[in-house]
Design an enzyme around this catalytic site. Structure first.
Site, PDB file in Angstrom:
ATOM      1  N   ASP A  84      -6.336  16.692 -27.806  1.00 43.08           N
ATOM      2  CA  ASP A  84      -5.768  17.766 -28.672  1.00 43.08           C
ATOM      3  C   ASP A  84      -4.869  18.461 -29.518  1.00 43.08           C
ATOM      4  OD1 ASP A  84      -7.379  19.950 -29.979  1.00 43.08           O
ATOM      5  OD2 ASP A  84      -7.153  21.289 -28.524  1.00 43.08           O
ATOM      6  N   ASP A 275      -6.305  18.044 -37.160  1.00 42.68           N
ATOM      7  CA  ASP A 275      -6.570  18.359 -35.347  1.00 42.68           C
ATOM      8  C   ASP A 275      -7.278  16.960 -34.925  1.00 42.68           C
ATOM      9  OD1 ASP A 275      -7.733  19.300 -33.190  1.00 42.68           O
ATOM     10  OD2 ASP A 275      -9.009  21.042 -34.286  1.00 42.68           O
TER      11      ASP A 275
END
Ligand SMILES: *[C@@H]1O[C@H](CO)[C@@H](O)[C@H](O)[C@H]1NC(C)=O
Ligand SMILES: *[C@@H]1O[C@H](CO)[C@@H](O)[C@H](O)[C@H]1NC(C)=O
Length: 400
Positions: A84, A275
């Protein structure tokens, strides 16, 4: 995943900064295999416009994330956690765990690790609590600890990180059973890449493949060079320091270029988060609708109504060819011409395609460049020169 809110004892961050101002030597590097993970957990359900009397449900596509294996503790305990770039902390669920989410794999038991140490903070019980709420309202709360983290690279060399600060979660919700936590990779002090220290000065690159192998590179292995590389500036925002924000100048649908300038979306200093932990691309409502309208102008197939609540733009079609090419124009001339696969998702059984762009609501992160759109680019982050680079690459062939 992008952060909605996060609260971590600040002075710890200062300590970590001091720890890692050791002298830099030549950049080392290593590469790790990733696990492509899809599930039907939050796929869209659509119903046909033309068959309102008999609505049918169909799975459009999985919410895909990429998992990385890490070993924590002594003896090492393996976890698989979401890669992440949208968040900071590395965390896993810890026993005893009164409010854990359901996890398929065994939960880490700190009492069985000789290297586990709770962090001590200036609180009544000297614990260091943390709380993170992600964009999709999932959350994790727990305490910070130091622990040995070991990463197995593709070369076979283990990379050992003693006394890494991790989150030990005992109350979390909103996550799927198939993974055991999150590996935060932004450039804030507690992220995995920052805690690797000065020999790995904030260089990462990854290549996501929808089907074949996907990998992530750290340090010297993360360099991106050669034909076709485009780069754009990474922005430091005061609201979320340590997050990788880029500036999106425009989106083109075919030849129709839609500028962000003149819309509320336009911002001088970073308007979109890149992201790896979010599947779809999100754009703010006002601008998003301009992009959708441009797609609707070109596509003549039958519209299909998305009943999932996400209001995705979906069509009946046997072929992806009818859809226009989408180009994302990042500032500094970094134009990414996206493959149709990156932007149009096909249903499991075929015959249905949806635009892989969702409109964000005002309570969410306004704009996210998600992992599906990044497929088959080698994506490099260099937080020392503040650049994110993209190189069109067949990720399934890159390392085979
Ligand atoms: C997703 O849904 C399809 C069709 O309903 C099913 O065959 C498949 O096993 C599901 N995948 C997962 C990971 O649940
Ligand atoms: C778990 O954390 C959530 C979010 O911070 C909080 O609302 C809830 O009260 C907590 N539950 C327990 C049992 O501590």
């Amino acid at each position: 995943m992008s952060l909605a809110t996060t609260m971590i004892a600040l002075f710890l961050q200062i300590i970590t900064c001091i720890l890692f101002t050791t002298t830099a030597s030549s950049p080392h590097g290593f590469t790790i295999d990733l696990i492509h993970h899809g599930s039907n957990a939050s796929s869209s359900r659509v119903t046909s416009d033309t068959e309102l009397g008999s609505p049918y449900a169909n799975t459009v596509f999985d919410n895909v994330v990429y998992l990385m294996k890490l070993q924590i503790g002594t003896p090492p305990f393996e976890i698989e956690a979401i890669l992440d770039t949208g968040s900071e902390l590395v965390w896993t669920q810890c026993l005893p765990c009164p409010n854990c989410y359901d996890q398929n794999a065994p939960i880490f038991d700190p009492s069985k690790s000789s290297t586990f140490k709770e962090k001590r903070c200036d609180t009544n019980d000297h614990s260091c609590p943390y709380e993170i709420v992600y964009n999709d309202n999932s959350y994790t709360t727990g305490t910070l600890a130091t622990e040995t983290v070991t990463i197995h690279s593709t070369s076979g060399e283990p990379f050992v990180m003693p006394e890494t600060i991790i989150g030990c979660s005992r109350n979390s919700s909103g996550f799927r059973p198939s993974f055991s936590g999150i590996v935060g990779l932004n450039w804030a002090p507690l992220s995995l890449v920052t805690q690797m220290g000065a020999e790995y000065p904030g260089f990462i690159s990854y290549c996501f493949s929808g089907k074949g192998t996907s990998k992530i590179n750290f340090g010297g292995n993360a360099n991106i060079a050669g034909d076709g590389v485009v780069s754009t500036t990474m922005f430091v925002t005061t609201a979320k320091p340590g997050s990788y924000y880029l500036n999106l100048d425009a989106v083109s649908v075919g030849d129709n270029r839609i500028e962000t300038l003149g819309t509320p979306f336009h911002a001088l200093l970073g308007n979109i988060l890149i992201d790896s932990g979010t599947t779809y691309t999100y754009l703010p409502e006002s601008y998003c609708s301009l992009v959708k309208e441009a797609v609707e102008k070109v596509v003549t197939a039958d519209r299909v109504v998305d009943i999932s609540g996400d209001d995705m733009l979906c069509y009946h079609s046997d072929t992806i060819e009818i859809f226009p090419v989408i180009t994302m124009h990042f500032s500094g001339g970094a134009d990414l011409v996206l493959d149709k696969y990156n932007m149009y998702a096909e249903s499991e059984g075929g015959g249905l395609f949806c635009l892989a762009i969702k409109c964000s609501n005002p309570t969410q992160e306004a704009a996210i460049f998600g992992n599906r759109a990044q497929h088959n680019f080698l994506v490099g982050y260099d937080s020392s020169s503040l650049l994110v680079s993209f190189k069109p690459t067949d990720c399934s062939k890159l390392w085979s």
